[in-house]
Design a protein around this motif. Structure first.
Motif, PDB file in Angstrom:
ATOM      1  N   ALA A  72       1.031  -1.127  -0.011  1.00 47.94           N
ATOM      2  CA  ALA A  72      -0.073   0.012  -0.030  1.00 47.94           C
ATOM      3  C   ALA A  72       0.898   1.405  -0.020  1.00 47.94           C
ATOM      4  O   ALA A  72       0.565   2.092  -0.773  1.00 47.94           O
ATOM      5  N   LEU A  73       1.780   1.267   0.845  1.00 46.02           N
ATOM      6  CA  LEU A  73       2.712   2.404   0.929  1.00 46.02           C
ATOM      7  C   LEU A  73       3.623   2.564  -0.436  1.00 46.02           C
ATOM      8  O   LEU A  73       3.652   3.819  -0.833  1.00 46.02           O
ATOM      9  N   THR A  74       4.171   1.769  -0.868  1.00 43.44           N
ATOM     10  CA  THR A  74       4.782   2.164  -1.811  1.00 43.44           C
ATOM     11  C   THR A  74       3.912   2.176  -3.312  1.00 43.44           C
ATOM     12  O   THR A  74       4.245   2.734  -4.141  1.00 43.44           O
ATOM     13  N   ASN A  75       2.829   1.740  -3.195  1.00 41.66           N
ATOM     14  CA  ASN A  75       1.925   2.181  -4.298  1.00 41.66           C
ATOM     15  C   ASN A  75       1.930   3.848  -4.344  1.00 41.66           C
ATOM     16  O   ASN A  75       1.355   4.503  -5.530  1.00 41.66           O
ATOM     17  N   ALA A  76       1.991   4.521  -3.304  1.00 44.01           N
ATOM     18  CA  ALA A  76       1.855   5.869  -3.022  1.00 44.01           C
ATOM     19  C   ALA A  76       3.207   6.546  -3.441  1.00 44.01           C
ATOM     20  O   ALA A  76       3.394   7.846  -3.707  1.00 44.01           O
ATOM     21  N   LEU A  77       4.137   5.854  -3.646  1.00 45.11           N
ATOM     22  CA  LEU A  77       5.354   6.473  -4.029  1.00 45.11           C
ATOM     23  C   LEU A  77       5.986   6.208  -5.489  1.00 45.11           C
ATOM     24  O   LEU A  77       5.261   5.522  -6.250  1.00 45.11           O
ATOM     25  N   PRO A  78       7.066   6.774  -5.698  1.00 46.67           N
ATOM     26  CA  PRO A  78       7.358   6.898  -7.024  1.00 46.67           C
ATOM     27  C   PRO A  78       7.696   5.392  -7.511  1.00 46.67           C
ATOM     28  O   PRO A  78       8.333   4.575  -6.741  1.00 46.67           O
ATOM     29  N   GLU A  79       7.552   5.175  -8.706  1.00 44.41           N
ATOM     30  CA  GLU A  79       7.701   3.784  -9.366  1.00 44.41           C
ATOM     31  C   GLU A  79       9.409   3.448  -9.266  1.00 44.41           C
ATOM     32  O   GLU A  79      10.027   4.209 -10.088  1.00 44.41           O
ATOM     33  N   THR A  80       9.665   2.503  -8.686  1.00 40.86           N
ATOM     34  CA  THR A  80      11.014   2.004  -8.290  1.00 40.86           C
ATOM     35  C   THR A  80      11.419   0.504  -7.968  1.00 40.86           C
ATOM     36  O   THR A  80      10.143   0.085  -7.694  1.00 40.86           O
ATOM     37  N   ARG A  81      12.546   0.124  -7.765  1.00 46.01           N
ATOM     38  CA  ARG A  81      12.485  -1.220  -7.453  1.00 46.01           C
ATOM     39  C   ARG A  81      12.327  -1.293  -6.112  1.00 46.01           C
ATOM     40  O   ARG A  81      12.353  -0.300  -5.110  1.00 46.01           O
ATOM     41  N   LEU A  82      11.690  -2.463  -5.446  1.00 42.64           N
ATOM     42  CA  LEU A  82      11.471  -2.772  -4.097  1.00 42.64           C
ATOM     43  C   LEU A  82      11.922  -3.682  -3.582  1.00 42.64           C
ATOM     44  O   LEU A  82      12.566  -4.749  -4.472  1.00 42.64           O
ATOM     45  N   SER A  83      12.186  -3.728  -2.351  1.00 46.75           N
ATOM     46  CA  SER A  83      12.741  -4.862  -1.546  1.00 46.75           C
ATOM     47  C   SER A  83      12.083  -4.978  -0.230  1.00 46.75           C
ATOM     48  O   SER A  83      12.132  -4.209   0.563  1.00 46.75           O
ATOM     49  N   LEU A  84      11.651  -6.234   0.073  1.00 46.77           N
ATOM     50  CA  LEU A  84      11.257  -6.480   1.603  1.00 46.77           C
ATOM     51  C   LEU A  84      12.043  -7.729   2.271  1.00 46.77           C
ATOM     52  O   LEU A  84      12.075  -7.742   3.247  1.00 46.77           O
ATOM     53  N   SER A  85      12.444  -8.535   1.622  1.00 41.98           N
ATOM     54  CA  SER A  85      12.890 -10.051   2.084  1.00 41.98           C
ATOM     55  C   SER A  85      14.392 -10.125   2.423  1.00 41.98           C
ATOM     56  O   SER A  85      15.241  -9.662   1.690  1.00 41.98           O
ATOM     57  N   ASN A  86      14.471 -10.303   3.816  1.00 39.85           N
ATOM     58  CA  ASN A  86      15.908 -11.183   4.225  1.00 39.85           C
ATOM     59  C   ASN A  86      15.870 -12.492   3.992  1.00 39.85           C
ATOM     60  O   ASN A  86      14.996 -12.966   3.005  1.00 39.85           O
TER      61      ASN A  86
END
Length: 363
Positions: A186-200
């Motif tokens: 939800a939060l990244t949908n509101a931010l500029p489109e760029t690469r995303l990273s969540l997982s360790n």
């Protein structure tokens, strides 16, 4: 009680043997788990105590193109080891204007965690940046209430990555993982489109929904997971070796070590090895852990002291005569962590600089 002839020992220093080939196989296993995402390498804290320079060089040779460190000083060291300007090196603990020369000289990227850091960076950008948003750990990162301000702050900045960190990734059934995944999306949908990273590492093992564009494994590279009770898909990569510097026969009733906490119930052959808690052996292994000699268990007797540990080598005379050296950790890393009431992370990062680092598979 009598002292026996001890195998000739030229060097009484402990040795930490790091298998770079095993680290490579763990890296490739993590890549296989995430075919649609880039697999980076977390080499902070001196690659979890194993030697960031050697680990980063090997992984870069194997194709790793993104590395994460905690501090700008760690980043500078890794860049000097790699030399090549191609790999991205991201500094997790944020940006300080005073460190700008190091960011520029070593081509490092800051992970911006809060408005103050972003303001300092906007005043004189050093290149691309990453942004950390908090989705439920309350440790680092912009909170949900900061997102509108973050949108304004990021204008005209070169944002290469937006990331967050899972609090309970090792607990596969935790609803916290789903909550954080939903918040991140939800939060990244509101931010500029760029690469995303969540997982360790734990996030990688949670499945494809958590992988996004880039994963950030750390402990999996080094042969473990955070869950002591789960099956471990990764190879052990490290053993602490220490030479035997004295052999002796003890009789029934003889005591061993500080506090005389071990009392022999029968005649035993015991060995004093040149490693103790100053080398990174947790004292919690006293009377409970073991070394291995030629793969065979040699229980720790009595208390581990600062520089020395006593082990029971009864029945292992032939292996010792052939030059076999006691080894700690390796396949027993999880047992050591459990006995110490901690995790493999703490065992590895607590390994002493006194132990000489030896790298298998180094080129």
């Amino acid at each position: 009680m009598s002292v026996l002839a001890t195998p000739s020992v030229e060097n009484t220093r402990s040795r930490l043997v790091v298998d770079l080939d095993a680290i490579t196989r763990n890296y490739k296993l993590l890549q296989k788990q995430t075919p649609s995402a880039e697999t980076s390498a977390v080499v902070k804290a001196n690659a979890y105590g194993l030697g960031a320079d050697a680990v980063a060089r090997r992984l870069a040779k194997e194709g790793a193109r993104t590395f994460f460190v905690a501090t700008v000083e760690e980043g500078a060291s890794v860049r000097e080891a790699l030399g090549d300007p191609l790999p991205d090196i991201w500094v997790l603990n944020g940006y300080r204007a005073k460190d700008r020369p190091l960011y520029i000289k070593h081509r490092l990227g800051p992970v911006l965690n809060q408005p103050g850091e972003t303001n300092q960076f906007r005043a004189a950008p050093t290149g691309p940046c990453a942004v950390h948003i908090d989705t439920g750990m309350a440790r680092l990162g912009y909170g949900a209430g900061d997102i509108s301000g973050l949108l304004n702050a990021l204008q005209n900045l070169d944002v290469s990555l937006i990331m967050s960190h899972l609090a309970c990734a090792e607990e596969t059934a935790s609803t916290q993982n789903v909550r954080q995944l939903e918040r991140f999306t939800a939060l990244t949908n509101a931010l500029p489109e760029t690469r995303l990273s969540l997982s360790n590492t734990g996030g990688v093992l949670l499945g494809e929904r958590y992988h996004f564009d880039l994963t950030r494994p750390g402990i999996g590279l080094y042969g473990a997971t955070a869950d002591l009770n789960a099956d471990n898909p990764f190879e052990p990569v490290v053993s602490l070796q220490a030479p035997i510097i004295q052999l002796r026969e003890i009789d029934a009733g003889d005591t061993v070590g500080y506090g005389a906490t071990y009392v022999a119930h029968s005649p035993r052959l015991v060995a004093t090895v040149a490693a103790g808690y100053a080398d990174g052996l947790p004292r919690a292994l006293s009377g409970a852990g073991c070394a291995r000699i030629a793969g065979l268990r040699a229980p720790v007797l009595g208390r581990i002291s600062m520089d020395l540990t006593i082990i029971d080598v009864t029945g292992l005379e032939q292996e010792i005569a052939k030059g076999a050296v006691p080894e700690f950790f390796g396949p027993d890393l999880y047992q050591a962590a459990a006995l110490d009431g901690t995790l493999p992370y703490e065992i590895l990062t607590g390994l002493s600089v006194r132990a000489e680092r030896i790298y298998k598979g180094a080129t």
